[in-house]
Design a protein around this motif. Structure first.
Motif, short mmCIF file in Angstrom:
data_model
loop_
_atom_site.label_atom_id
_atom_site.label_comp_id
_atom_site.label_asym_id
_atom_site.label_seq_id
_atom_site.Cartn_x
_atom_site.Cartn_y
_atom_site.Cartn_z
N ASP A 57 0.85 -1.19 0.00
CA ASP A 57 0.00 0.00 0.00
C ASP A 57 0.88 1.25 0.00
N PRO A 58 0.61 2.23 -0.86
CA PRO A 58 1.44 3.45 -0.89
C PRO A 58 1.53 4.16 0.45
N ARG A 59 0.52 3.97 1.30
CA ARG A 59 0.54 4.66 2.59
C ARG A 59 1.67 4.16 3.49
N TRP A 60 2.12 2.92 3.28
CA TRP A 60 3.28 2.41 4.04
C TRP A 60 4.47 3.35 3.83
N THR A 61 4.79 3.60 2.57
CA THR A 61 5.93 4.47 2.24
C THR A 61 5.67 5.90 2.68
N GLN A 62 4.44 6.37 2.55
CA GLN A 62 4.12 7.74 2.94
C GLN A 62 4.35 7.97 4.43
N TYR A 63 3.98 7.00 5.24
CA TYR A 63 4.22 7.14 6.68
C TYR A 63 5.72 7.15 6.99
N CYS A 64 6.47 6.31 6.31
CA CYS A 64 7.93 6.31 6.51
C CYS A 64 8.52 7.66 6.13
N ASP A 65 8.07 8.20 5.01
CA ASP A 65 8.56 9.51 4.57
C ASP A 65 8.17 10.61 5.55
N SER A 66 6.97 10.51 6.12
CA SER A 66 6.54 11.51 7.09
C SER A 66 7.43 11.50 8.32
N LEU A 67 7.79 10.31 8.77
CA LEU A 67 8.69 10.22 9.93
C LEU A 67 10.04 10.83 9.59
#
Length: 281
Positions: A57-67
């Motif tokens: 899911d793209p949100r996995w990467t998005q959360y990592c990027d947010s951190l």
């Protein structure tokens, strides 16, 4: 006299300036240097964020990027961001992230990077360097349920450094058995030692270790296959066929090496039905 007064006033001004500099409040430290703060970000963005979704899911990467936008020194965020790339075979992109994780926290992520090099990208020289380095940081530790010498043994086996591989596996067995020598040895250690002795044409030792593997895991496809090949090397075709057919049946029934990430990468000396059919001709 006027010059004397000016000179005194200058000294007082300098003293006052130095005094003010001495009592200036210190700069606030970067919160990213705090392990507690980093852990709070991991909880917020990874455990309660990315991990709520599939790594596809793209949100996995998005959360990592947010951190990482908040705190770019959290090694775990780089490692987690690399997970979808590893599973998708995009190794160049993944290793840019894995390298950063290992750089930021070598004791935590150096062995994992060595595992990826050994199993996924077959960079055996690079994996050896990683495991040798992390062994100095964390002697006697493990990665993916195996000792560091186990992976060193795999690397040297695949590189053709058979004497070094033998020494690695002996150390692997020693560590697994523990100080009192009573603990069980992982069946895949027994399997790979059997393969090593087959390579060395030490057939009695090859049969002994492969048989020990099958005693622990009778449906081990590779152990059955390589034990069959050992009997073939000795000219015992009847016994060889029995083990080769057992390997074929085990594979058809869904049995595998039983290792982490087995569905994403082939382990050294892993077989398919093709190899078995060729051996049965």
């Amino acid at each position: 006299m006027a010059k004397s007064w000016l000179w005194c006033l200058s000294l007082l001004a300098l003293a006052h300036r130095g005094h003010c500099q001495a009592v200036a409040p210190p700069k606030l430290s970067d919160p990213c240097n705090s392990r507690r703060y980093q852990d709070s970000l991991v909880t917020r963005y990874i455990e309660n964020g990315a991990h709520r979704y599939s790594y596809n899911d793209p949100r996995w990467t998005q959360y990592c990027d947010s951190l990482l936008a908040v705190c770019p020194t959290v090694a775990y965020a780089y490692q987690q961001k690399a997970v979808p790339l590893i599973k998708d075979g995009r190794y160049a992109e993944a290793f840019a992230l894995e390298n950063r994780a290992a750089e930021l926290d070598p004791p935590q992520w150096l062995a994992y990077r060595g595992f990826l090099k050994c199993i996924f990208t077959k960079d055996y020289e690079g994996a050896l360097l990683d495991f040798q380095q992390v062994a100095r940081l964390k002697p006697g530790s493990r990665e993916m349920d195996h000792t560091y010498p186990f992976f060193e043994g795999l690397c040297n086996l695949e590189l053709g450094n058979l004497q070094r591989a033998e020494a690695n596996f002996k150390e692997d067995i020693r560590q697994q058995k523990g100080p009192d020598g009573t603990h069980d040895v992982h069946f895949n250690t027994l399997f790979y030692v059997g393969v090593l002795y087959l390579e060395l044409k030490n057939y009695p030792q090859a049969k002994s270790y492969l048989a020990q593997c099958l005693q622990a895991y009778p449906q081990h496809p590779e152990a059955n296959y390589y034990l069959g090949r050992t009997y073939q090397a000795q000219g015992d075709e009847a016994t060889a066929q029995r083990y080769l057919l057992a390997a074929q049946k085990a594979l058809a029934s869904g049995y595998r090496l039983n290792e982490d990430n087995i569905y994403y990468a082939n382990y050294p000396r892993q077989i398919t039905d093709y190899e078995i059919r060729r051996a049965l001709r």
